[in-house]
Design an enzyme around this catalytic site. Structure first.
Site, PDB file in Angstrom:
ATOM      1  N   GLY A  53       0.780  -1.238   0.000  1.00 46.94           N
ATOM      2  CA  GLY A  53       0.000   0.000   0.000  1.00 46.94           C
ATOM      3  C   GLY A  53       0.808   1.281   0.000  1.00 46.94           C
ATOM      4  N   ASP A 112      -4.952   2.968  10.671  1.00 49.25           N
ATOM      5  CA  ASP A 112      -6.378   2.695  10.864  1.00 49.25           C
ATOM      6  C   ASP A 112      -6.568   2.261  12.322  1.00 49.25           C
ATOM      7  OD1 ASP A 112      -8.961   1.498  10.711  1.00 49.25           O
ATOM      8  OD2 ASP A 112      -8.726   1.043   8.610  1.00 49.25           O
ATOM      9  N   GLY A 114      -4.390   0.715  13.964  1.00 48.04           N
ATOM     10  CA  GLY A 114      -3.056   0.861  14.552  1.00 48.04           C
ATOM     11  C   GLY A 114      -2.375  -0.477  14.798  1.00 48.04           C
ATOM     12  N   ASP A 168      -5.488  -0.326  -2.089  1.00 46.73           N
ATOM     13  CA  ASP A 168      -6.224  -1.244  -2.972  1.00 46.73           C
ATOM     14  C   ASP A 168      -7.486  -1.805  -2.334  1.00 46.73           C
ATOM     15  OD1 ASP A 168      -4.920  -2.950  -1.017  1.00 46.73           O
ATOM     16  OD2 ASP A 168      -5.430  -4.620  -2.342  1.00 46.73           O
TER      17      ASP A 168
HETATM   18  P1  XMP Z   1      -4.487  -1.096  10.772  1.00 42.82           P
HETATM   19  O1  XMP Z   1      -5.969  -1.269  11.030  1.00 42.82           O
HETATM   20  O2  XMP Z   1      -3.705  -2.250  11.279  1.00 42.82           O
HETATM   21  O3  XMP Z   1      -4.422  -1.114   9.206  1.00 42.82           O
HETATM   22  O4  XMP Z   1      -4.004   0.244  11.244  1.00 42.82           O
HETATM   23  C1  XMP Z   1      -3.318  -0.758   8.533  1.00 42.82           C
HETATM   24  C2  XMP Z   1      -3.279  -1.394   7.179  1.00 42.82           C
HETATM   25  O5  XMP Z   1      -4.569  -1.812   6.720  1.00 42.82           O
HETATM   26  C3  XMP Z   1      -4.795  -1.393   5.406  1.00 42.82           C
HETATM   27  N1  XMP Z   1      -5.963  -0.482   5.398  1.00 42.82           N
HETATM   28  C4  XMP Z   1      -6.585  -0.044   4.308  1.00 42.82           C
HETATM   29  N2  XMP Z   1      -6.324  -0.288   3.016  1.00 42.82           N
HETATM   30  N3  XMP Z   1      -8.114   1.118   2.417  1.00 42.82           N
HETATM   31  C5  XMP Z   1      -7.102   0.300   2.069  1.00 42.82           C
HETATM   32  O6  XMP Z   1      -6.870   0.106   0.881  1.00 42.82           O
HETATM   33  C6  XMP Z   1      -8.439   1.417   3.701  1.00 42.82           C
HETATM   34  O7  XMP Z   1      -9.376   2.182   3.965  1.00 42.82           O
HETATM   35  C7  XMP Z   1      -7.623   0.787   4.700  1.00 42.82           C
HETATM   36  N4  XMP Z   1      -7.644   0.843   6.038  1.00 42.82           N
HETATM   37  C8  XMP Z   1      -6.594   0.061   6.438  1.00 42.82           C
HETATM   38  C9  XMP Z   1      -3.538  -0.706   4.962  1.00 42.82           C
HETATM   39  O8  XMP Z   1      -2.764  -1.611   4.210  1.00 42.82           O
HETATM   40  C10 XMP Z   1      -2.797  -0.353   6.211  1.00 42.82           C
HETATM   41  O9  XMP Z   1      -1.416  -0.418   6.075  1.00 42.82           O
END
Ligand code: XMP
Length: 191
Positions: A53, A112, A114, A168
């Site tokens: 990402g 997101d 975390g 993505d």
């Molecule tokens: P966390 O929840 O662990 O998530 O903080 C981090 C990783 O989750 C993916 N992520 C997303 N990818 N759209 C995406 O394409 C989103 O809205 C989204 N939210 C979380 C992302 O890879 C990030 O590094």
């Protein structure tokens, strides 16, 4: 009678709303690069790009940095082909370089819940870097499940599943130049 379901086009047409345009992203990335360069001065840094990402963001960011920069990559799988993370995130692809006593800047696309960044920080700390900092392009503060703030952050965004500029859904949309929320009808896990 046949029921027709909307089909994704994997283009801008599948977005509900554009949250950051190409020029807004470019401006913010330049500002982040200035802040990072100022923070590290002449110190050598190792940027760790969180694949896949953060690939597009990292490519643009490092070309604007004015500090001596090394690049490595790490992969953490948390989402698969869905919009909700499977717990806990797994760290894949160990670093190729030795980061012991080095200043490390982790670059991720989005903070997101975390959980992913916490797992990466824990993993990299074991390698005994001189310092460890984080830079994210997007921050969904209201979704946080752990106490964590990025050291450098691009945009705060609302709780919506976003794609584009490297982000993505099931590996699509990474090539879009802007960032936008994906229409709910295209967020089903099987596509
Ligand atoms: P966390 O929840 O662990 O998530 O903080 C981090 C990783 O989750 C993916 N992520 C997303 N990818 N759209 C995406 O394409 C989103 O809205 C989204 N939210 C979380 C992302 O890879 C990030 O590094």
């Amino acid at each position: 009678m046949e029921t027709l379901t909307p089909q994704p086009t994997y283009t801008l047409a599948d977005l509900d709303e554009v949250l950051a345009t190409e020029s807004q992203i470019a401006e913010r990335v330049s500002a982040l690069a200035r802040d990072i360069s100022e923070h590290y001065g002449s110190q050598d840094i190792t940027v760790v790009c969180v694949l896949s990402g953060a690939l597009v963001f990292t490519a643009d960011l490092i070309r604007k940095l004015e500090v001596p920069t090394r690049l490595d990559c790490i992969r953490a799988d948390s989402y698969g082909n869905a919009t909700e993370a499977s717990q806990p995130p797994k760290i894949r692809n160990p670093l190729k370089t030795d980061i012991k006593d080095r200043h490390v800047l982790i670059v991720d696309d989005i903070l997101d819940t975390g959980n992913t960044l916490v797992a990466i920080l824990r993993h990299l700390r074991q390698a005994e870097p001189a310092s460890l900092a984080t830079c994210v392009l997007l921050d969904k503060k209201e979704r946080r499940q752990v106490e964590l703030e990025a050291d450098f952050s691009g945009f705060e965004i609302p709780d919506a599943f976003v794609v584009g500029y490297g982000l993505d859904f099931a590996e699509h949309y990474r090539n879009l130049k802007c960032i936008g929320s994906l229409k709910p009808e295209f967020q089903s896990a099987v596509q």
